[in-house]
Scaffold this motif. Structure first.
Motif, short mmCIF file in Angstrom:
data_model
loop_
_atom_site.label_atom_id
_atom_site.label_comp_id
_atom_site.label_asym_id
_atom_site.label_seq_id
_atom_site.Cartn_x
_atom_site.Cartn_y
_atom_site.Cartn_z
N LEU A 90 0.83 -1.22 0.00
CA LEU A 90 0.00 0.00 0.00
C LEU A 90 0.85 1.26 0.00
CD1 LEU A 90 -2.60 -1.07 2.72
CD2 LEU A 90 -2.92 -1.08 0.24
N PHE A 91 2.16 1.11 0.27
CA PHE A 91 3.04 2.27 0.43
C PHE A 91 4.25 2.13 -0.49
CE2 PHE A 91 0.83 1.40 4.39
CZ PHE A 91 0.22 2.62 4.64
N PRO A 92 4.05 2.27 -1.81
CA PRO A 92 5.20 2.11 -2.70
C PRO A 92 6.26 3.17 -2.43
CG PRO A 92 3.26 2.82 -3.93
CD PRO A 92 2.83 2.59 -2.52
N PRO A 93 7.53 2.82 -2.63
CA PRO A 93 8.59 3.79 -2.41
C PRO A 93 8.48 4.95 -3.40
CG PRO A 93 9.49 1.62 -2.99
CD PRO A 93 8.01 1.52 -3.03
N ASN A 94 9.17 6.03 -3.10
CA ASN A 94 9.14 7.20 -3.97
C ASN A 94 9.76 6.92 -5.33
OD1 ASN A 94 7.95 8.70 -1.97
ND2 ASN A 94 9.89 9.46 -1.17
#
Length: 185
Positions: free
Chosen positions: A163-167
């Motif tokens: 749910l929190f892909p890297p930048n």
């Protein structure tokens, strides 16, 4: 090898022998130096490369952007109890108000009342909610977590991590990563 490449640039995505990332959050990445060392030690296969190369007097080598381990590493079945993993389990949200800012641990049964720092007694809480609850129980504070604490599986943490892909995601990595396009509410 003489490389005119920044120390932190050009990371390599590390896949297990089954071509799945070793971890999603944090994403399993190695520095280009570690990836090249693993290639020379014959521990990995190069799956994809950057256009950038490093050179020695006798060799030029493109930097690996994706590598796969030659030997399968069995994933852990029980994640370690860490602050990061508690926040990941709780989707980086206060379990009382939903805020994503200034997160801390809150003990459901306060430590001053014999509560322990274990999966089943700790939730992510923003500082204001944690201070408001203080050393009270949820019933005394009239504050109930949106989700009661539990010991997550590695699969649960991986699912939440997606749910929190890297930048930064290099194009060569996308075939090996499965990110949800929308955050769950």
């Amino acid at each position: 090898m003489n490389a005119h490449v920044s120390q932190n640039g050009f990371p390599a995505l590390v896949l297990n022998a089954d071509f799945r990332p070793l971890s999603y959050y944090p994403l399993s990445l190695w520095s280009w130096q570690d990836a090249i060392k693993a290639v020379f030690l014959d521990r990995v296969n190069i799956v994809a490369e950057y256009d950038k190369a490093v050179h020695s007097p006798s060799l030029a080598m493109k930097l690996p952007s994706v590598v796969s381990l030659k030997t399968f590493v069995k994933p852990s079945t029980h994640p370690a109890f860490t602050r990061f993993n508690v926040f990941l389990r709780d989707k980086f949200s206060c379990q009382y108000c939903g805020s994503k800012d200034d997160l801390t641990f809150d003990h459901i049964v306060p430590r001053s009342r014999g509560g322990h720092t274990v999966w089943d007694n700790v939730v992510a809480a923003c500082s204001p909610c944690n201070l408001r609850k203080g050393s009270m129980t949820p019933a005394e504070a009239h504050m109930w977590p949106s989700q009661m604490p539990f010991q997550p599986s590695v699969h649960h943490l991986h699912r939440n991590g997606r749910l929190f892909p890297p930048n930064y995601l290099h194009d060569s990595w996308l075939d090996y990563l499965y990110w949800d396009t929308e955050l769950e509410p």
